[in-house]
Scaffold this active site. Structure first.
Site, short mmCIF file in Angstrom:
data_model
loop_
_atom_site.label_atom_id
_atom_site.label_comp_id
_atom_site.label_asym_id
_atom_site.label_seq_id
_atom_site.Cartn_x
_atom_site.Cartn_y
_atom_site.Cartn_z
N CYS A 92 0.83 -1.22 0.00
CA CYS A 92 0.00 0.00 0.00
C CYS A 92 0.86 1.27 0.00
O CYS A 92 0.31 2.38 -0.08
CB CYS A 92 -0.91 0.04 1.24
SG CYS A 92 -1.83 -1.46 1.54
N HIS A 110 -5.90 2.15 5.48
CA HIS A 110 -6.52 1.31 4.44
C HIS A 110 -7.26 0.19 5.15
O HIS A 110 -6.66 -0.54 5.93
CB HIS A 110 -5.43 0.76 3.53
CG HIS A 110 -5.92 -0.25 2.54
ND1 HIS A 110 -7.09 -0.11 1.83
CD2 HIS A 110 -5.39 -1.45 2.14
CE1 HIS A 110 -7.25 -1.15 1.03
NE2 HIS A 110 -6.24 -1.99 1.21
N HIS A 112 -10.06 -3.20 4.88
CA HIS A 112 -10.75 -4.20 4.06
C HIS A 112 -12.12 -4.47 4.68
O HIS A 112 -12.62 -5.58 4.59
CB HIS A 112 -9.93 -5.49 4.00
CG HIS A 112 -8.80 -5.46 3.03
ND1 HIS A 112 -8.21 -6.60 2.53
CD2 HIS A 112 -8.15 -4.42 2.44
CE1 HIS A 112 -7.23 -6.27 1.70
NE2 HIS A 112 -7.17 -4.95 1.63
N GLU A 141 -26.61 12.32 10.50
CA GLU A 141 -25.79 13.12 11.42
C GLU A 141 -24.30 12.83 11.32
O GLU A 141 -23.45 13.72 11.38
CB GLU A 141 -26.29 12.91 12.86
CG GLU A 141 -25.62 13.76 13.91
CD GLU A 141 -25.97 15.25 13.81
OE1 GLU A 141 -26.83 15.64 13.01
OE2 GLU A 141 -25.34 16.04 14.56
N HIS A 208 -12.85 -4.30 -2.73
CA HIS A 208 -11.57 -4.37 -2.04
C HIS A 208 -11.62 -3.68 -0.66
O HIS A 208 -11.39 -4.33 0.36
CB HIS A 208 -10.49 -3.74 -2.94
CG HIS A 208 -9.11 -3.75 -2.42
ND1 HIS A 208 -7.99 -3.71 -3.22
CD2 HIS A 208 -8.62 -3.74 -1.15
CE1 HIS A 208 -6.90 -3.71 -2.48
NE2 HIS A 208 -7.26 -3.74 -1.21
C1 LIG Z 1 -5.28 -10.44 1.74
S1 LIG Z 1 -4.45 -8.95 1.64
C2 LIG Z 1 -4.12 -8.61 -0.07
C3 LIG Z 1 -3.27 -7.36 -0.24
C4 LIG Z 1 -3.99 -6.13 0.20
O1 LIG Z 1 -5.03 -5.80 -0.35
C5 LIG Z 1 -3.52 -5.33 1.31
O2 LIG Z 1 -4.12 -4.33 1.65
C6 LIG Z 1 -2.32 -5.72 2.12
O3 LIG Z 1 -1.18 -5.17 1.70
P1 LIG Z 1 0.17 -5.38 2.55
O4 LIG Z 1 1.23 -5.39 1.52
O5 LIG Z 1 0.27 -4.22 3.50
O6 LIG Z 1 0.08 -6.67 3.31
ZN ZN Z 2 -5.86 -3.85 0.39
#
Ligand SMILES: CSCCC(=O)C(=O)COP(=O)(O)O
Ligand code: ZN
Length: 246
Positions: A92, A110, A112, A141, A208
């Site tokens: 990332c 970031h 998920h 709100e 994602h």
């Molecule tokens: C199952 S994680 C796939 C990779 C990804 O989307 C992510 O955000 C993780 O990236 P990193 O290189 O920080 O592990």
């Molecule tokens: Zn990711």
């Protein structure tokens, strides 16, 4: 620097202060794991502090990280001045750097989160609005927890554009970009979205997750929490046949 044997590099991640970036990345990732944000090694956070960028390793259990595992990059040269042996920096990294560079952000998260993923899938159907490339919501709100202009702290930007936080009657718009096979390949479209949407503090990635930034760790975290709340609410509203924008 090839390894972490250098004492000055070690000093960059050793601190008793829980607010030191190397400690904070570890403690926040433990917390984010309980939210379902960094499950199965995905997601993370990076902090830009003074002349340095603190980054997690790639592909590790983010909730188990220790300060010794943290990479440190020199902001000016973008070179690593601390590189833990046998680890690679987060994939990332180019996305975090885009938020730091283009928005002068000091922290970028970031996630998920399944709520973020579901919102991108619902936008894809076109049932909530004509543009599948944006998640839009108003008259809730919690929207007031989201800043205009991302990391900007001024009340009025150049050209008279209002900054500060969104109001109850404003419409929050979060752009959605297509996913790519590799995380680092998202950089170009994320950078384009940041330019195209000057008021956004976040970019959703289809199927994602989401990138959220702030002028400091607190703002990045509270915005990520507000957005996750709004994404979950949007999914539940959709199930009840309710519209996100009125
Ligand atoms: C199952 S994680 C796939 C990779 C990804 O989307 C992510 O955000 C993780 O990236 P990193 O290189 O920080 O592990
Ligand atoms: Zn990711």
């Amino acid at each position: 620097m090839a390894d972490t044997q250098n004492a000055s590099a070690e000093a960059l991640i050793k601190s008793e202060d829980p607010k030191h970036p190397a400690n904070l990345i570890c403690s926040l990732c433990r917390q984010f794991y309980t939210f379902g944000w960094v499950t199965g090694t995905g997601g993370g956070i990076s902090i830009r502090h003074e002349d340095h960028v603190f980054l997690a390793p790639s592909g590790v259990e983010k909730e188990l990280m220790q300060p010794e595992n943290i990479f440190v990059m020199d902001w000016a040269s973008k070179e690593y001045i601390r590189r833990p042996l046998a680890l690679k920096p987060s994939a990332c990294t180019p996305l975090f750097l885009a938020a730091f560079t283009q928005r002068d952000a000091r922290a970028c998260i970031h996630t998920h989160s399944q709520w973020a993923v579901l919102v991108t899938l619902l936008c894809e159907t076109g049932q909530q609005g004509p543009d599948p490339g944006v998640f839009a919501m108003n008259k809730i709100e919690q929207i007031k927890g989201i800043s205009r202009g991302g990391a900007g702290s001024m009340e009025v930007a150049e050209g008279g554009r209002k900054l500060g936080n969104l109001g109850y009657f404003d419409t929050m718009q979060i752009p959605i970009i297509e996913n790519t096979a590799h995380e680092e390949d998202l950089r170009e479209s994320l950078e384009e979205a940041i330019v195209k949407w000057p008021e956004t503090c976040a970019v959703l990635v289809k199927r994602h997750g989401v990138y959220v930034w702030g002028k400091n760790v607190t703002q990045a975290k509270t915005q990520a929490e507000s957005l996750d709340y709004l994404f979950q609410l949007a999914v539940e509203m959709h199930k009840l046949g309710l519209k996100w924008v009125s």
